[in-house]
Each structure stands twice: as structure tokens, then as C-alpha cells.
Motif scaffolding. Structure first.
Motif, PDB file in Angstrom:
ATOM      1  N   ASP A 148      -9.158  -1.277   1.919  1.00  0.00           N
ATOM      2  CA  ASP A 148      -8.226  -0.222   1.518  1.00  0.00           C
ATOM      3  C   ASP A 148      -8.752   0.450   0.253  1.00  0.00           C
ATOM      4  O   ASP A 148      -8.047   0.602  -0.742  1.00  0.00           O
ATOM      5  N   GLU A 149     -10.034   0.841   0.285  1.00  0.00           N
ATOM      6  CA  GLU A 149     -10.695   1.551  -0.819  1.00  0.00           C
ATOM      7  C   GLU A 149     -11.745   2.469  -0.196  1.00  0.00           C
ATOM      8  O   GLU A 149     -12.004   2.392   1.000  1.00  0.00           O
TER       9      GLU A 149
ATOM     10  N   THR B  58      -7.648  -2.856  -2.693  1.00  0.00           N
ATOM     11  CA  THR B  58      -7.039  -1.534  -2.735  1.00  0.00           C
ATOM     12  C   THR B  58      -7.515  -0.758  -3.953  1.00  0.00           C
ATOM     13  O   THR B  58      -7.814  -1.333  -5.000  1.00  0.00           O
ATOM     14  N   ASP B  59      -7.570   0.553  -3.815  1.00  0.00           N
ATOM     15  CA  ASP B  59      -7.910   1.420  -4.942  1.00  0.00           C
ATOM     16  C   ASP B  59      -6.699   1.748  -5.799  1.00  0.00           C
ATOM     17  O   ASP B  59      -6.851   2.278  -6.896  1.00  0.00           O
ATOM     18  N   SER B  60      -5.502   1.461  -5.311  1.00  0.00           N
ATOM     19  CA  SER B  60      -4.317   2.015  -5.975  1.00  0.00           C
ATOM     20  C   SER B  60      -3.230   0.958  -6.125  1.00  0.00           C
ATOM     21  O   SER B  60      -2.378   0.795  -5.261  1.00  0.00           O
TER      22      SER B  60
ATOM     23  N   TYR C 191      -0.705   0.909  -8.011  1.00  0.00           N
ATOM     24  CA  TYR C 191       0.649   1.444  -8.109  1.00  0.00           C
ATOM     25  C   TYR C 191       1.199   1.895  -6.759  1.00  0.00           C
ATOM     26  O   TYR C 191       2.348   2.349  -6.679  1.00  0.00           O
ATOM     27  N   ARG C 192       0.382   1.769  -5.699  1.00  0.00           N
ATOM     28  CA  ARG C 192       0.836   2.122  -4.350  1.00  0.00           C
ATOM     29  C   ARG C 192       0.800   0.918  -3.409  1.00  0.00           C
ATOM     30  O   ARG C 192       0.649   1.074  -2.205  1.00  0.00           O
ATOM     31  N   GLU C 193       0.957  -0.259  -3.984  1.00  0.00           N
ATOM     32  CA  GLU C 193       1.105  -1.467  -3.165  1.00  0.00           C
ATOM     33  C   GLU C 193       2.563  -1.527  -2.720  1.00  0.00           C
ATOM     34  O   GLU C 193       3.386  -2.257  -3.259  1.00  0.00           O
ATOM     35  N   THR C 194       2.888  -0.726  -1.719  1.00  0.00           N
ATOM     36  CA  THR C 194       4.275  -0.562  -1.297  1.00  0.00           C
ATOM     37  C   THR C 194       4.757  -1.759  -0.488  1.00  0.00           C
ATOM     38  O   THR C 194       3.960  -2.573  -0.003  1.00  0.00           O
TER      39      THR C 194
ATOM     40  N   ASN D  43       6.039  -1.870   2.515  1.00  0.00           N
ATOM     41  CA  ASN D  43       5.565  -1.879   3.901  1.00  0.00           C
ATOM     42  C   ASN D  43       4.110  -2.319   3.990  1.00  0.00           C
ATOM     43  O   ASN D  43       3.740  -3.105   4.881  1.00  0.00           O
ATOM     44  N   ASN D  44       3.267  -1.828   3.081  1.00  0.00           N
ATOM     45  CA  ASN D  44       1.865  -2.240   3.104  1.00  0.00           C
ATOM     46  C   ASN D  44       1.707  -3.713   2.753  1.00  0.00           C
ATOM     47  O   ASN D  44       0.860  -4.415   3.313  1.00  0.00           O
TER      48      ASN D  44
END
Length: 254
Positions: free
Chosen positions: A126-127, A167-169, A171-174, A176-177
Motif C-alpha cells: 500500500d505504497e 502504507t504511505d499514509s 493518517y489514512r489507516e481507516t 475499513n482498511n
């Protein structure tokens, strides 16, 4: 699409400078922690042999001897693009095919204790960086995870094996993910593993990686699981440098 970025048919516009007569090292140890870097500076006889040049500040590259072996050591930046570029830069400073990389990770399974060593076996991509080093796939295999696990076993260091989510982000480890990755079997999340492995595969280098299970995502609310300025059991735990050094000695003999 970004997942179609791998190009094996044409040459890159910029290549890392691979210096054939560079100093030989038995292995290279890489940390992300400025606290661990300071610990190594204070406790080992380091000699600066080069640096990775960046607009945000140059990163010194050191060497030191230990038990008859010569090791390179450096602190790199967090995040896949900068970390991989730094490792590429080392190719002009010293010669080795063994890289020991260790750092922190978020925990996706509340049953895994804070501070436990985690050995990644596969990494979810996820990057963006890895797609320039390897054909598209959801996961990349961490090729030497069995070697790292065997070392932990023989050294009697408690550890857990499993998949990691790169992951690259952060702050976007939501939610649902998180649920998707946990359902896949991922037990940790970090920002570099899949990218480093894809680069090492591309450059015919051996990666030996372990992580420190830190903050907990497997909870109603994100838990850091450590007190302010607490280093033990976190990615700043200097005892994990000693694990990395012992691992470097272990793989240098292979």
C-alpha cells in the motif's frame, strides 16, 4: 496506473552510483530512530565513511568493528521513498549484500504484547515505491524471514511472525482498511517493508528485517501503549540495536 509503473525495458534517467572498489562490510545495520543512533554513537567506535545527501539534511554513514567483523551503520528517514533512496545511496559508500533493518510498527492484533519483536513474512504493498522495482502484486514475500525467525529462536528472543501492511499514509489507516488487512492476516502496519524488499530483490541484496510492536490499532480508539518519553518496548528501545547487531553477526557468517 501506479501499479503498472514497473519498467524493465528501458534504462532509468538517474542511476545510483555503484562503487566497485568501495569499502567492504560484512553487513549494514539500519535504524529509523535518532535515539538509537545517539546510543550507537556513544557506545561504539564509529568512523564516518560517507553520507546520503538530501535537501532535508545529509545522513552520515558509519562503519565500526565488532568481534572481528566490520559493519556499516546509519539512520535513515521514515517512509518508503526516502528510506529506499537512502539505501540506494549506500551502494557508493560500501559493499555488502546484507542489510539488517529494524523499526517500529503499529499492532493490528490486541493479543500481541507491546514491545514484542515481530518478524514480517509478507508485506501488503500500500505504497508507491515498490511498483517501480517489482511487477504489481498485492503482497511481496520477505525472503529471509525464515532466517530472522531462526535467529530469534536460537537466541531465545520472544517473537511473532506474520504479514505486515506497508502504507504511505498513516493518517489514512481507516477502519475499513484496517479490517481488510486484519482479515488478510496482517498483524502490523508500517511504512517501509514492502518497498525495501522490492528494492533489495531488484538489486540482488538480502534484507533481514524485524519490527517492534508499538501502538495498538485493534481497539475502539488508537492506543499508543507507552508513556511520554518511554523508550523501552518502542522503536527507540536501544536493546533492539543489540538484537540487530547480533543478527548482523549471525548472517555475516552465512
Amino acid at each position: 496506473m501506479i501499479i503498472d509503473s514497473f519498467d524493465s525495458q528501458s534504462e532509468p534517467k538517474i542511476n545510483p552510483w555503484i562503487k566497485e572498489d568501495a569499502l567492504a562490510a560484512d553487513a549494514c545495520i539500519i535504524t529509523f530512530s535518532y535515539i538509537i543512533e545517539k546510543y550507537v554513537q556513544d557506545h561504539y567506535d564509529l568512523e564516518q565513511i560517507g553520507e546520503s545527501v538530501a535537501v532535508t539534511g545529509n545522513l552520515p554513514i558509519y562503519q565500526f568493528s565488532h568481534n572481528g567483523k566490520r559493519f556499516a551503520f546509519l539512520k535513515t528517514y521514515a517512509g518508503a521513498p526516502a528510506c529506499v533512496a537512502t539505501i540506494e545511496d549506500t551502494l557508493s559508500v560500501f559493499r555488502t549484500d546484507k542489510y539488517i533493518v529494524f523499526g517500529g510498527s503499529g499492532c493490528l492484533n490486541k493479543k500481541i504484547a507491546h514491545g514484542k519483536v515481530m518478524v514480517p513474512t509478507e508485506a501488503y504493498r500500500d505504497e508507491g515505491t515498490s511498483y517501480h522495482y517489482a511487477p504489481a502484486s498485492d503482497y511481496i514475500t520477505i525472503r529471509n524471514s525464515d532466517v530472522v525467525a531462526k535467529f530469534m529462536e536460537e537466541s531465545r528472543i520472544p517473537y511473532v511472525e506474520g504479514k505486515t501492511w506497508t502504507t504511505d499514509s498513516f493518517y489514512r489507516e481507516t477502519g475499513n482498511n484496517f479490517e481488510r488487512r486484519k482479515a488478510d492476516g496482517c498483524i502490523s502496519v508500517e511504512m517501509e517493508c514492502s518497498a525495501i524488499q522490492s528494492m533489495c530483490d531488484f538489486r540482488n541484496l538480502n534484507l533481514y528485517m524485524f519490527l517492534t510492536c508499538g501502538d495498538l490499532l485493534d481497539a475502539p480508539k488508537h492506543l499508543f501503549r507507552n508513556e511520554d518519553k518511554q523508550h523501552k518496548g518502542t522503536q527507540h528501545d536501544v536493546s533492539h540495536f543489540e538484537i540487530a547487531l547480533s543478527l548482523a553477526e549471525y548472517v555475516a557468517g552465512k
